[in-house]
Scaffold this active site. Structure first.
Site, PDB file in Angstrom:
ATOM      1  N   GLY A 210       0.830  -1.205   0.000  1.00 56.32           N
ATOM      2  CA  GLY A 210       0.000   0.000   0.000  1.00 56.32           C
ATOM      3  C   GLY A 210       0.856   1.243   0.000  1.00 56.32           C
ATOM      4  O   GLY A 210       2.045   1.192  -0.305  1.00 56.32           O
ATOM      5  N   ASN A 211       0.255   2.385   0.313  1.00 53.46           N
ATOM      6  CA  ASN A 211       1.025   3.627   0.420  1.00 53.46           C
ATOM      7  C   ASN A 211       0.390   4.522   1.483  1.00 53.46           C
ATOM      8  O   ASN A 211      -0.637   4.179   2.054  1.00 53.46           O
ATOM      9  CB  ASN A 211       1.136   4.325  -0.939  1.00 53.46           C
ATOM     10  CG  ASN A 211      -0.222   4.710  -1.484  1.00 53.46           C
ATOM     11  OD1 ASN A 211      -0.931   5.521  -0.909  1.00 53.46           O
ATOM     12  ND2 ASN A 211      -0.604   4.100  -2.607  1.00 53.46           N
ATOM     13  N   HIS A 212       1.030   5.671   1.721  1.00 53.61           N
ATOM     14  CA  HIS A 212       0.624   6.509   2.859  1.00 53.61           C
ATOM     15  C   HIS A 212      -0.500   7.497   2.551  1.00 53.61           C
ATOM     16  O   HIS A 212      -0.782   8.367   3.360  1.00 53.61           O
ATOM     17  CB  HIS A 212       1.827   7.303   3.383  1.00 53.61           C
ATOM     18  CG  HIS A 212       2.856   6.441   4.040  1.00 53.61           C
ATOM     19  ND1 HIS A 212       2.585   5.712   5.164  1.00 53.61           N
ATOM     20  CD2 HIS A 212       4.141   6.186   3.704  1.00 53.61           C
ATOM     21  CE1 HIS A 212       3.669   5.043   5.513  1.00 53.61           C
ATOM     22  NE2 HIS A 212       4.633   5.305   4.643  1.00 53.61           N
TER      23      HIS A 212
END
Ligand code: CTP
Length: 401
Positions: A210-212
């Site tokens: 995923g990412n932030h």
């Protein structure tokens, strides 16, 4: 529509006054500030204390606040100027007649005469009073002043008779006002499609790539579009953010391919499309059915490409105004212009990670809006809510002004 609006509610003496407690709660829930003026007879039907508690403001009934010989009085001019909207509900035949004829024998009427904002009135009375030619004449005269009538409905009346004269229900009053306010807004009747948040690409049942991205920029864009009158479809990857606006339909997805399917399903009849999601460019080639166990050796994941949603939308574009985001760390303008062209966009919003407070995770953003004519508008660092308003204004200027 009502968020942050100052609403001055005038309550007159009819049994429907009890319903204003619900009305005040709905206004407060919608984010409005509410001040209330009660006529003398209205306070026999509904308690000032209840209304003051619900509105979180003192309720006023008279010009004079407390003791005689005081200079501390309720200023009808100030109240009238404070209001963004004045609503008289319930509006009795007596008060409507006085309003129509410029009578000014109480604080509510003096404030009505001082108010410069739109004035709505929701009549409530018995059916014969409602139909009487003098009441009809008051309605017409008030409408000719530009006041807006929220018609009474039919049903059982306090007299036991059945017919027209019941004050509209609080929910319907709110809907009426919000609909009325939204008419004439630049995105009224338009559909805005927005992507937001990260995507999660599964590795096994418990792990993902995923990412932030928090999703905040996309959610603020959805709110700003709704404020301008649009019907919004917001397609978001995993985030804890919620929406309350009725005009925003939130569809939650997890992976890039789910987001692709959801966006394509809503694309054809969209008028404006803004892709603010941080979509994963790659996903694991295989997703393990069971949790992957640790072993002594190193572990590699083979990644395959996801579809570029924005690129696909650009290829299918007909009349949609298509806007993408570009998050860059170097050669920002050139890279953003390259994406604008390659993905067949109408405009691109550039974030540079070199700008402090811009991009992922923060509550602020610093953007540059670039269109196909290479018109470049650079904005200061602002809250994402304010940035969303700037972006929508740039779009409206180019497409709907
Ligand atoms: N985007 C998308 N689908 C993807 C990847 C990106 O719709 N699979 C959209 C994003 O929502 C954004 C724009 O494309 O509006 C640009 O995303 P960005 O990550 O900056 O660019 P990429 O095209 O992925 O290129 P790169 O990561 O190489 O900079």
């Amino acid at each position: 529509m009502l968020d942050g609006k100052n609403i001055l509610l005038g309550i007159t003496g009819g049994i429907a006054a009890y319903k204003t407690t619900f009305l005040v709660r709905l206004f407060i829930k919608a984010g409005a500030n509410v001040k209330i003026i009660l006529t003398d007879s209205a306070s026999s039907f509904v308690s000032p204390l209840t209304l003051a508690t619900l509105s979180k403001n003192p309720v006023v009934t008279d010009f004079i606040k407390s003791e005689a010989h005081t200079t501390d009085w309720n200023n009808h001019v100030e109240l009238g100027l404070w209001a963004d909207i004045m609503l008289i509900a319930p509006a009795t035949a007596n008060t409507l007649s006085k309003m129509a004829n410029g009578a000014c024998d109480n604080l509510l009427l003096a404030t009505y005469l001082s108010a410069k904002c739109p004035v709505y009135f929701a009549p409530a009375m018995d059916l014969d009073m409602y139909k009487h030619p003098s009441t009809a004449a008051s309605f017409e005269k008030l409408k000719s002043f530009g006041n807006i009538m929220i018609p009474a409905t039919s049903g059982e009346l306090a007299s036991g008779l059945y017919g027209e004269g019941r004050m509209a229900e609080p929910e319907d009053i709110i809907d009426f006002i919000t609909d009325h306010l939204s008419k004439g807004l630049p995105l009224q009747g338009k559909k805005v499609l927005i992507t937001a948040g990260p995507t999660y690409e599964a590795i096994d049942p418990v792990r993902f790539i995923g990412n932030h991205s928090s999703g905040l920029m996309g959610f603020e864009l959805a709110k700003a579009s709704a404020q301008l009158g649009a019907q919004v479809v917001l397609i978001s990857g995993p985030t804890h953010l919620q929406v309350e606006e009725k005009s925003i339909y939130l569809k939650r997805v997890v992976s890039a391919s789910e987001m692709y399917d959801a966006v394509l399903a809503d694309y054809t009849d969209a008028d404006v499309v803004i892709c603010a999601a941080a979509v994963a460019d790659y996903r694991p080639k295989t997703v393990a059915d069971q949790k992957i166990k640790k072993s002594d050796s190193d572990f590699n994941i083979e990644l395959i490409k996801n579809k570029d949603i924005l690129f696909s939308l650009g290829a299918l574009k007909k009349n949609q105004y298509l806007v993408g985001f570009a998050l860059e760390t170097e050669n920002e303008l050139e890279n953003a212009k390259g994406k604008l062209k390659r993905k067949n966009l109408d405009a691109i919003v550039l974030n540079s990670l070199n700008d402090k407070g811009a991009g992922f995770g923060s509550k602020t953003n610093k953007i540059t809006f670039i269109d196909t004519n290479s018109q470049i508008v650079a904005f200061e660092l602002k809250t994402k809510a304010a940035v969303a308003v700037d972006i929508l204004n740039e779009i409206v200027k180019r497409r709907y002004a």
